[in-house]
Design an enzyme around this catalytic site. Structure first.
Site, PDB file in Angstrom:
ATOM      1  N   ARG A  45      -9.739  39.147 -13.362  1.00 19.71           N
ATOM      2  CA  ARG A  45      -9.377  38.974 -14.777  1.00 19.71           C
ATOM      3  C   ARG A  45     -10.630  38.792 -15.640  1.00 19.71           C
ATOM      4  O   ARG A  45     -10.640  38.010 -16.591  1.00 19.71           O
ATOM      5  CB  ARG A  45      -8.440  37.769 -14.976  1.00 19.71           C
ATOM      6  CG  ARG A  45      -7.111  37.848 -14.254  1.00 19.71           C
ATOM      7  CD  ARG A  45      -6.214  38.927 -14.846  1.00 19.71           C
ATOM      8  NE  ARG A  45      -4.877  38.893 -14.315  1.00 19.71           N
ATOM      9  CZ  ARG A  45      -4.461  39.529 -13.211  1.00 19.71           C
ATOM     10  NH1 ARG A  45      -5.326  40.249 -12.491  1.00 19.71           N
ATOM     11  NH2 ARG A  45      -3.200  39.458 -12.836  1.00 19.71           N
ATOM     12  N   SER A  86       1.264  36.198 -17.447  1.00 24.67           N
ATOM     13  CA  SER A  86       0.661  34.926 -16.990  1.00 24.67           C
ATOM     14  C   SER A  86      -0.152  34.318 -18.131  1.00 24.67           C
ATOM     15  O   SER A  86      -1.002  34.998 -18.699  1.00 24.67           O
ATOM     16  CB  SER A  86      -0.290  35.169 -15.818  1.00 24.67           C
ATOM     17  OG  SER A  86       0.389  35.746 -14.727  1.00 24.67           O
ATOM     18  N   GLU A 119      -5.444  32.981 -19.963  1.00 28.69           N
ATOM     19  CA  GLU A 119      -5.715  34.414 -19.770  1.00 28.69           C
ATOM     20  C   GLU A 119      -5.706  35.185 -21.101  1.00 28.69           C
ATOM     21  O   GLU A 119      -6.636  35.943 -21.359  1.00 28.69           O
ATOM     22  CB  GLU A 119      -4.688  35.012 -18.793  1.00 28.69           C
ATOM     23  CG  GLU A 119      -4.974  36.468 -18.511  1.00 28.69           C
ATOM     24  CD  GLU A 119      -3.940  37.116 -17.608  1.00 28.69           C
ATOM     25  OE1 GLU A 119      -3.877  36.774 -16.422  1.00 28.69           O
ATOM     26  OE2 GLU A 119      -3.204  37.990 -18.100  1.00 28.69           O
TER      27      GLU A 119
HETATM   28  P1  FAD Z   1      -4.049  43.557 -26.276  1.00 27.53           P
HETATM   29  O1  FAD Z   1      -3.183  42.398 -25.962  1.00 27.53           O
HETATM   30  O2  FAD Z   1      -3.779  44.282 -27.523  1.00 27.53           O
HETATM   31  O3  FAD Z   1      -5.571  43.083 -26.263  1.00 27.53           O
HETATM   32  C1  FAD Z   1      -6.067  42.260 -25.251  1.00 27.53           C
HETATM   33  C2  FAD Z   1      -7.567  42.037 -25.502  1.00 27.53           C
HETATM   34  O4  FAD Z   1      -8.257  43.280 -25.352  1.00 27.53           O
HETATM   35  C3  FAD Z   1      -7.865  41.575 -26.936  1.00 27.53           C
HETATM   36  O5  FAD Z   1      -8.983  40.744 -26.879  1.00 27.53           O
HETATM   37  C4  FAD Z   1      -8.230  42.872 -27.669  1.00 27.53           C
HETATM   38  O6  FAD Z   1      -9.109  42.642 -28.753  1.00 27.53           O
HETATM   39  C5  FAD Z   1      -8.915  43.656 -26.561  1.00 27.53           C
HETATM   40  N1  FAD Z   1      -8.760  45.107 -26.686  1.00 27.53           N
HETATM   41  C6  FAD Z   1      -7.596  45.798 -26.616  1.00 27.53           C
HETATM   42  N2  FAD Z   1      -7.856  47.129 -26.707  1.00 27.53           N
HETATM   43  C7  FAD Z   1      -9.179  47.261 -26.831  1.00 27.53           C
HETATM   44  C8  FAD Z   1     -10.062  48.393 -26.967  1.00 27.53           C
HETATM   45  N3  FAD Z   1      -9.616  49.648 -26.984  1.00 27.53           N
HETATM   46  N4  FAD Z   1     -11.400  48.159 -27.093  1.00 27.53           N
HETATM   47  C9  FAD Z   1     -11.880  46.883 -27.081  1.00 27.53           C
HETATM   48  N5  FAD Z   1     -11.104  45.795 -26.966  1.00 27.53           N
HETATM   49  C10 FAD Z   1      -9.770  45.981 -26.827  1.00 27.53           C
HETATM   50  N6  FAD Z   1      -2.100  41.766 -16.856  1.00 27.53           N
HETATM   51  C11 FAD Z   1      -2.538  41.991 -15.576  1.00 27.53           C
HETATM   52  O7  FAD Z   1      -3.758  42.140 -15.359  1.00 27.53           O
HETATM   53  N7  FAD Z   1      -1.669  42.077 -14.539  1.00 27.53           N
HETATM   54  C12 FAD Z   1      -0.342  41.953 -14.707  1.00 27.53           C
HETATM   55  O8  FAD Z   1       0.403  42.035 -13.737  1.00 27.53           O
HETATM   56  C13 FAD Z   1       0.161  41.724 -15.999  1.00 27.53           C
HETATM   57  N8  FAD Z   1       1.488  41.565 -16.226  1.00 27.53           N
HETATM   58  C14 FAD Z   1       1.952  41.327 -17.483  1.00 27.53           C
HETATM   59  C15 FAD Z   1       3.340  41.189 -17.670  1.00 27.53           C
HETATM   60  C16 FAD Z   1       3.845  40.953 -18.933  1.00 27.53           C
HETATM   61  C17 FAD Z   1       5.337  40.822 -19.116  1.00 27.53           C
HETATM   62  C18 FAD Z   1       2.967  40.865 -20.044  1.00 27.53           C
HETATM   63  C19 FAD Z   1       3.512  40.641 -21.431  1.00 27.53           C
HETATM   64  C20 FAD Z   1       1.591  40.988 -19.875  1.00 27.53           C
HETATM   65  C21 FAD Z   1       1.064  41.223 -18.579  1.00 27.53           C
HETATM   66  N9  FAD Z   1      -0.318  41.364 -18.347  1.00 27.53           N
HETATM   67  C22 FAD Z   1      -0.776  41.632 -17.079  1.00 27.53           C
HETATM   68  C23 FAD Z   1      -1.279  41.211 -19.440  1.00 27.53           C
HETATM   69  C24 FAD Z   1      -1.500  42.504 -20.270  1.00 27.53           C
HETATM   70  O9  FAD Z   1      -0.440  43.401 -20.092  1.00 27.53           O
HETATM   71  C25 FAD Z   1      -2.802  43.212 -19.899  1.00 27.53           C
HETATM   72  O10 FAD Z   1      -3.897  42.350 -20.078  1.00 27.53           O
HETATM   73  C26 FAD Z   1      -3.022  44.477 -20.742  1.00 27.53           C
HETATM   74  O11 FAD Z   1      -4.163  45.173 -20.277  1.00 27.53           O
HETATM   75  C27 FAD Z   1      -3.223  44.175 -22.232  1.00 27.53           C
HETATM   76  O12 FAD Z   1      -3.166  45.407 -22.919  1.00 27.53           O
HETATM   77  P2  FAD Z   1      -2.908  45.466 -24.492  1.00 27.53           P
HETATM   78  O13 FAD Z   1      -3.125  46.890 -24.914  1.00 27.53           O
HETATM   79  O14 FAD Z   1      -1.588  44.890 -24.816  1.00 27.53           O
HETATM   80  O15 FAD Z   1      -4.080  44.564 -25.035  1.00 27.53           O
HETATM   81  N1  EPU Z   2       5.353  30.334  -7.601  1.00 27.76           N
HETATM   82  C1  EPU Z   2       5.915  29.100  -7.751  1.00 27.76           C
HETATM   83  N2  EPU Z   2       6.665  28.857  -8.871  1.00 27.76           N
HETATM   84  C2  EPU Z   2       6.868  29.800  -9.832  1.00 27.76           C
HETATM   85  C3  EPU Z   2       6.290  31.069  -9.664  1.00 27.76           C
HETATM   86  C4  EPU Z   2       5.520  31.319  -8.529  1.00 27.76           C
HETATM   87  O1  EPU Z   2       5.751  28.213  -6.905  1.00 27.76           O
HETATM   88  O2  EPU Z   2       7.536  29.502 -10.818  1.00 27.76           O
HETATM   89  C5  EPU Z   2       4.549  30.614  -6.406  1.00 27.76           C
HETATM   90  C6  EPU Z   2       5.124  31.823  -5.653  1.00 27.76           C
HETATM   91  O3  EPU Z   2       6.080  31.397  -4.711  1.00 27.76           O
HETATM   92  C7  EPU Z   2       3.900  32.412  -4.994  1.00 27.76           C
HETATM   93  C8  EPU Z   2       2.764  32.040  -5.945  1.00 27.76           C
HETATM   94  O4  EPU Z   2       3.241  31.008  -6.804  1.00 27.76           O
HETATM   95  O5  EPU Z   2       3.649  31.808  -3.754  1.00 27.76           O
HETATM   96  C9  EPU Z   2       2.248  33.232  -6.762  1.00 27.76           C
HETATM   97  O6  EPU Z   2       3.312  33.749  -7.540  1.00 27.76           O
HETATM   98  P1  EPU Z   2       3.410  35.324  -7.912  1.00 27.76           P
HETATM   99  O7  EPU Z   2       3.364  36.159  -6.670  1.00 27.76           O
HETATM  100  O8  EPU Z   2       4.559  35.487  -8.833  1.00 27.76           O
HETATM  101  O9  EPU Z   2       2.046  35.658  -8.655  1.00 27.76           O
HETATM  102  P2  EPU Z   2       1.161  34.870  -9.720  1.00 27.76           P
HETATM  103  O10 EPU Z   2      -0.041  34.346  -9.010  1.00 27.76           O
HETATM  104  O11 EPU Z   2       1.960  33.878 -10.486  1.00 27.76           O
HETATM  105  C10 EPU Z   2      -0.304  36.938 -10.293  1.00 27.76           C
HETATM  106  C11 EPU Z   2      -0.868  37.528 -11.544  1.00 27.76           C
HETATM  107  C12 EPU Z   2       0.167  38.435 -12.195  1.00 27.76           C
HETATM  108  C13 EPU Z   2       0.512  39.560 -11.226  1.00 27.76           C
HETATM  109  C14 EPU Z   2       1.056  38.936  -9.935  1.00 27.76           C
HETATM  110  C15 EPU Z   2       1.265  39.988  -8.853  1.00 27.76           C
HETATM  111  C16 EPU Z   2      -2.548  36.040 -12.422  1.00 27.76           C
HETATM  112  C17 EPU Z   2      -2.884  35.005 -13.436  1.00 27.76           C
HETATM  113  N3  EPU Z   2      -1.292  36.500 -12.462  1.00 27.76           N
HETATM  114  O12 EPU Z   2       0.765  36.075 -10.681  1.00 27.76           O
HETATM  115  O13 EPU Z   2      -0.423  39.000 -13.355  1.00 27.76           O
HETATM  116  O14 EPU Z   2       1.455  40.430 -11.778  1.00 27.76           O
HETATM  117  O15 EPU Z   2       0.118  37.969  -9.410  1.00 27.76           O
HETATM  118  O16 EPU Z   2       0.021  40.423  -8.400  1.00 27.76           O
HETATM  119  O17 EPU Z   2      -3.396  36.433 -11.629  1.00 27.76           O
HETATM  120  C18 EPU Z   2      -0.751  38.640 -15.699  1.00 27.76           C
HETATM  121  O18 EPU Z   2      -1.961  38.597 -15.453  1.00 27.76           O
HETATM  122  O19 EPU Z   2      -0.286  38.539 -16.858  1.00 27.76           O
HETATM  123  C19 EPU Z   2       0.183  38.796 -14.593  1.00 27.76           C
HETATM  124  C20 EPU Z   2       1.505  38.783 -14.758  1.00 27.76           C
END
Ligand code: FAD
Ligand code: EPU
Length: 350
Positions: free
Chosen positions: A168, A244, A340
């Site tokens: 991240r 997250s 994050e």
């Molecule tokens: P924004 O939210 O619009 O911007 C994020 C940051 O990037 C801001 O600082 C912005 O200024 C900058 N930025 C955006 N575009 C540019 C550009 N073109 N040039 C320079 N700076 C820029 N993230 C994960 O890594 N793994 C996950 O599994 C994951 N799951 C998610 C699930 C949900 C339901 C949600 C809501 C979010 C999740 N995220 C996850 C976080 C998010 O989706 C990612 O970080 C994604 O890359 C953000 O993209 P965005 O276009 O919405 O960026």
């Molecule tokens: N857990 C709990 N309670 C909860 C949820 C989860 O105890 O309410 C435990 C689960 O049982 C598991 C552990 O926590 O043992 C991890 O949970 P999970 O697999 O759901 O993943 P996470 O660590 O919470 C991360 C990323 C996610 C990504 C998933 C899958 C970060 C900060 N988050 O979540 O990314 O999708 O793994 O790889 O690294 C994001 O960055 O926005 C994001 C959603």
């Protein structure tokens, strides 16, 4: 100024962030070409406006109004740059929707992104935090990106080493914080499927459905990832959230061992350098926050790492809850949580 660039004053960003937080851009434009982006940056320079870039708004907390110019990234593009026996290199415009891009790659039989299915947002934001899920990170497919310097308009190209990707993390959160706009991302995608099934929850789901893991296809991996995500993570269209809210904390080996002794069930992921990544969700859950409600904000009842806007919340309320959780986790477990999403704008005083 590029004739077709439209700059508007006082534009609401509430529908442009997945937490649905209120906040107004002093000036706003959407750019769908690099010429428009150049014009927007010229305008910001001539008016001495701060520049904020917005993609899909899925990883930001709009704390209040944003001074200066907000540029919404909408540059499209999918261009095949290289094609060998075993891989392709594709350049994607920064405004391409990430999940659409993953689906398009799968349709072409280009592999490597399947574990990153259904992550919201745009391609241009993917390098900012080196998006990751289910055992895979962007950096594994990343070749290079094109960007523009906000202060000078100069174009630059950065490869994976330049981007200093970590968990991240990247150079865009440090030396290049707020200094560049990413305009395109180049990825190397494989023609030979090599599904990454290392993430236990994913492997178990595939085993349960198909039995024999040797025959599992990238499409099936993508479908399984989507199903797991839908079962745990709220869809921002119905429950406003930013995924997250905290990173999973990484502690040194000594603290990792102490926590393991005190909390045997705490999920721990040993890292190559001896440090240990901990599941923040588990800590927040164990501390009793899961499903809790605090005025307009709350903690999701399926995933304790996801903070939600229950309707009508401000960025200030959400940040107050985040601070309360982080303070409590520090007090109870001696573990620091780092947010994050990026905070944009300022919480109004008074
Ligand atoms: P924004 O939210 O619009 O911007 C994020 C940051 O990037 C801001 O600082 C912005 O200024 C900058 N930025 C955006 N575009 C540019 C550009 N073109 N040039 C320079 N700076 C820029 N993230 C994960 O890594 N793994 C996950 O599994 C994951 N799951 C998610 C699930 C949900 C339901 C949600 C809501 C979010 C999740 N995220 C996850 C976080 C998010 O989706 C990612 O970080 C994604 O890359 C953000 O993209 P965005 O276009 O919405 O960026
Ligand atoms: N857990 C709990 N309670 C909860 C949820 C989860 O105890 O309410 C435990 C689960 O049982 C598991 C552990 O926590 O043992 C991890 O949970 P999970 O697999 O759901 O993943 P996470 O660590 O919470 C991360 C990323 C996610 C990504 C998933 C899958 C970060 C900060 N988050 O979540 O990314 O999708 O793994 O790889 O690294 C994001 O960055 O926005 C994001 C959603």
């Amino acid at each position: 100024m590029a004739a077709d660039l439209v700059i508007r004053n006082r534009v609401s960003l509430q529908s442009r962030n997945t937490l649905a937080l209120p906040g107004t851009a002093e000036q706003f434009c959407a750019v769908s070409t690099t010429a428009q982006l150049e014009a927007a940056l010229d305008h910001a320079r001539s008016q001495e406006l701060a520049v904020t870039v917005l993609g899909g708004g899925s990883n930001v907390v709009i704390a209040g109004d944003i001074a200066g110019l907000v540029i919404a990234m909408a540059i499209p593009g999918r261009e095949l740059l290289g094609d060998s026996d075993d891989s392709v290199v594709v350049r994607y415009g920064a405004g391409e929707n990430w999940h659409d891009l993953v689906c398009h790659a799968l349709d072409q039989n280009w592999f490597g992104l399947e574990n990153l299915s259904l992550i919201p947002g745009c391609a241009g934001a993917a390098p900012i935090q080196n998006i990751g899920a289910y055992g895979v990170e962007l950096k594994q497919s990343f070749v290079a990106l094109d960007a523009m310097d906000i202060a000078t308009g100069a174009k630059m190209r950065l490869d994976g080493g330049d981007c200093a990707f970590g968990y991240r993390d990247s150079i865009f959160k440090h030396e290049l914080l707020n200094r560049v706009v990413i305009t395109a991302v180049e990825l190397r995608l494989e023609k030979v499927p090599a599904p990454n099934l290392g993430y236990p929850v994913l492997r178990q789901a595939l085993e349960a459905e198909y039995g024999d893991l040797d025959t599992v296809t990238p499409r099936q991996v993508s479908d399984a990832v989507c199903a797991i995500r839908r079962s745990k993570l709220p869809d921002p269209a119905s429950i406003a959230n930013a995924g997250s809210f905290f990173k999973n904390p990484v502690v040194n080996a000594e603290q990792g061992a102490a926590l393991a002794a005190a909390l045997p069930d705490l999920p721990r992921y040993p890292q190559a350098d001896g440090s240990v990544k901990l599941a923040a969700a588990w800590l927040i859950d164990r501390a009793g926050w899961k499903g809790s409600r605090h005025g307009h904000v709350g903690v999701h009842d399926q995933q304790a790492l996801v903070l939600i806007n229950r309707g009508g919340a401000t960025g200030g309320e959400l940040l107050d809850l985040a601070r309360a959780i982080a303070d409590n986790i520090q007090l109870r477990f001696g573990v620091s949580l780092e947010m994050e999403p990026r905070i944009l704008g300022k919480v109004p005083s008074g």
